[in-house]
Design an enzyme around this catalytic site. Sequence first.
Site, PDB file in Angstrom:
ATOM      1  N   CYS A  69      28.894  22.874  45.855  1.00 22.06           N
ATOM      2  CA  CYS A  69      27.912  22.050  46.098  1.00 22.06           C
ATOM      3  C   CYS A  69      28.194  21.108  47.104  1.00 22.06           C
ATOM      4  CB  CYS A  69      27.529  20.930  44.813  1.00 22.06           C
ATOM      5  SG  CYS A  69      26.804  21.775  43.439  1.00 22.06           S
TER       6      CYS A  69
HETATM    7  N1  LIG Z   1      28.112  25.063  39.861  1.00 21.23           N
HETATM    8  C1  LIG Z   1      27.705  23.779  39.676  1.00 21.23           C
HETATM    9  O1  LIG Z   1      28.395  22.923  39.360  1.00 21.23           O
HETATM   10  C2  LIG Z   1      26.268  23.491  40.167  1.00 21.23           C
HETATM   11  C3  LIG Z   1      25.984  22.139  39.843  1.00 21.23           C
HETATM   12  C4  LIG Z   1      24.609  21.589  40.097  1.00 21.23           C
HETATM   13  C5  LIG Z   1      23.743  22.439  41.032  1.00 21.23           C
HETATM   14  N2  LIG Z   1      24.202  24.032  41.163  1.00 21.23           N
HETATM   15  C6  LIG Z   1      23.447  24.793  41.899  1.00 21.23           C
HETATM   16  O2  LIG Z   1      22.761  25.828  40.877  1.00 21.23           O
HETATM   17  C7  LIG Z   1      22.790  27.223  41.655  1.00 21.23           C
HETATM   18  C8  LIG Z   1      23.424  28.207  40.896  1.00 21.23           C
HETATM   19  O3  LIG Z   1      24.735  28.101  40.957  1.00 21.23           O
HETATM   20  P1  LIG Z   1      25.972  28.280  40.036  1.00 21.23           P
HETATM   21  O4  LIG Z   1      27.182  27.557  40.012  1.00 21.23           O
HETATM   22  O5  LIG Z   1      25.426  28.618  38.339  1.00 21.23           O
HETATM   23  O6  LIG Z   1      26.177  30.074  40.512  1.00 21.23           O
HETATM   24  P2  LIG Z   1      26.873  31.109  39.856  1.00 21.23           P
HETATM   25  O7  LIG Z   1      27.184  31.870  40.831  1.00 21.23           O
HETATM   26  O8  LIG Z   1      27.849  30.525  38.918  1.00 21.23           O
HETATM   27  O9  LIG Z   1      25.644  31.768  39.054  1.00 21.23           O
HETATM   28  C9  LIG Z   1      24.722  32.594  39.584  1.00 21.23           C
HETATM   29  C10 LIG Z   1      24.167  33.752  38.877  1.00 21.23           C
HETATM   30  O10 LIG Z   1      23.133  34.349  39.380  1.00 21.23           O
HETATM   31  C11 LIG Z   1      23.255  35.691  39.098  1.00 21.23           C
HETATM   32  N3  LIG Z   1      22.280  36.268  40.422  1.00 21.23           N
HETATM   33  C12 LIG Z   1      22.434  36.421  41.429  1.00 21.23           C
HETATM   34  N4  LIG Z   1      21.202  36.809  42.040  1.00 21.23           N
HETATM   35  C13 LIG Z   1      20.583  37.173  41.225  1.00 21.23           C
HETATM   36  C14 LIG Z   1      19.164  37.619  40.990  1.00 21.23           C
HETATM   37  N5  LIG Z   1      18.549  38.328  42.032  1.00 21.23           N
HETATM   38  N6  LIG Z   1      18.868  37.651  39.694  1.00 21.23           N
HETATM   39  C15 LIG Z   1      19.080  37.549  38.504  1.00 21.23           C
HETATM   40  N7  LIG Z   1      20.499  36.864  38.702  1.00 21.23           N
HETATM   41  C16 LIG Z   1      21.095  36.747  39.943  1.00 21.23           C
HETATM   42  C17 LIG Z   1      24.492  35.874  39.442  1.00 21.23           C
HETATM   43  O11 LIG Z   1      24.944  37.181  39.070  1.00 21.23           O
HETATM   44  C18 LIG Z   1      25.343  34.882  38.663  1.00 21.23           C
HETATM   45  O12 LIG Z   1      25.531  35.426  37.297  1.00 21.23           O
HETATM   46  C19 LIG Z   1      22.989  26.853  42.960  1.00 21.23           C
HETATM   47  O13 LIG Z   1      22.153  26.620  43.759  1.00 21.23           O
HETATM   48  C20 LIG Z   1      24.095  25.704  42.848  1.00 21.23           C
HETATM   49  O14 LIG Z   1      23.957  25.008  44.209  1.00 21.23           O
HETATM   50  C21 LIG Z   1      25.496  24.390  40.708  1.00 21.23           C
END
Ligand SMILES: NC(=O)c1ccc[n+]([C@@H]2O[C@H](COP(=O)([O-])OP(=O)(O)OC[C@H]3O[C@@H](n4cnc5c(N)ncnc54)[C@H](O)[C@@H]3O)[C@@H](O)[C@H]2O)c1
Length: 426
Positions: free
Chosen positions: A265
Amino acid sequence: MSKYFSKVSVIGLGYVGLPLSLQFARSGIKVLGFDLDPQKVESINSGKSYLKHFSSESMAEQVSAGRFEATIDPSRLSEVDAILICVPTPLDDHREPDLSYVLETARNIAPHLSKGVLVTLESTTYPGTTEDELRLVLEEGSGMKAGVDFHLAYSPEREDPGREDASVKTIPKVVGGFTPKCGDLAETLYGQALDEIHRVSSCKAAEATKLLENIFRSVNIALVNELKVVYEAMGIDVHEVIDAAATKPFGFMAFRPGPGLGGHCIPIDPFYLTWKAREFGKNTRFIELAGEINTTMPDYVISKVADALNDQGKALKGSKILVLGLAYKANVDDCRESPSFVLMEKLEAKGAVVDYHDSYLPVVPPTREHAHFTGKQSVQIENAYDLILLSTDHSEYKDFDFSNYSCPLVDTRNCIKKRPQKYYQA
Ligand SMILES: NC(=O)c1ccc[n+]([C@@H]2O[C@H](COP(=O)([O-])OP(=O)(O)OC[C@H]3O[C@@H](n4cnc5c(N)ncnc54)[C@H](O)[C@@H]3O)[C@@H](O)[C@H]2O)c1
């Protein structure tokens, strides 16, 4: 009377999507998780957690109760009355927003939207993504109109993996709808599973809220990083100063300096706004300055490492260095954008021989930017190094007894309690 949601789908079952799914399931709402990664889907269906800070028991409980299942089949999305999108929003090779995951998801799900379904985007992004870009792809692929045939909202995720004093349930959730009705429905949906909902007037306001939160952190971290360098030159310990300032009961919030920004982030999200601001002919000098300061921190750390070795009559070149902590923050197994990689690269570029220790990450997973470290294995912590460099403040290091160690230890987090004689802060 607003609609009651009985079955939802969470798209993207990563650090954000998995805890969110579990919270909805715990609240008695059926969850159909959807991910492109068949291993995650299989793991969920067999009740096994793939995130270290989540127990398999908490997942198995929901799976065996029939409240949580996962699939790779997008046609099953027609079964649900709300879809929550939690896919990655990284930067591309030119450090510009990469919405390809969000838009690919939209293309995949659009043909399977049922009439009246609510779609919410949770991924962090710039204002306008939901109403302009996501909406168009969903409308085109479904032949339906947002705000009329289906509903659309944005609600930023505030997940903080590893945090124990707040959870998905207790962290207030901001929601903004494409139309007032969309907003009402989103408020109802999240209100069924979470304690507190804060409604804003639009998707754009909700998108901008998330960016404000992360830019606030990036700017304040840059400030204390700058002060660390200035105060160090004056012989003042910045941590002592922050602790003292934090006794003020109002108008101050403590941020801690570190070896550089990490995680999915804070190093990325500010640039979503910077990029979008250019479209409006506006500069974001403050945000960019913070980014500049934060990205120079690894160089500062390397200079401290060189000084510490120099005190021993040694050079970086040829020295054996152990880096403690690969994760971007304490007590998680997530090393995305971790400054530890940058430190390891910089040390190797100067000719040092580098090992790392991280019990959360026994093997370096594949990463896009640091692919050459993939497969490298965590080693034991021992005194046999020319220097130990602490990068991540995992709890186990705080109480680790280094007092008998003869090699110098450079601590970028001011976290070691049982310090060796040759102890340096960086
Ligand atoms: N990790 C954090 O602490 C956090 C906190 C707040 C916000 N976010 C935001 O949340 C969002 C997700 O982050 P995350 O950390 O969970 O990512 P991540 O990489 O842990 O998980 C994303 C998941 O999406 C799946 N994916 C990708 N493309 C896809 C598609 N087309 N269809 C279905 N599944 C698909 C991937 O296989 C993966 O399992 C981002 O925008 C991030 O900025 C993350």
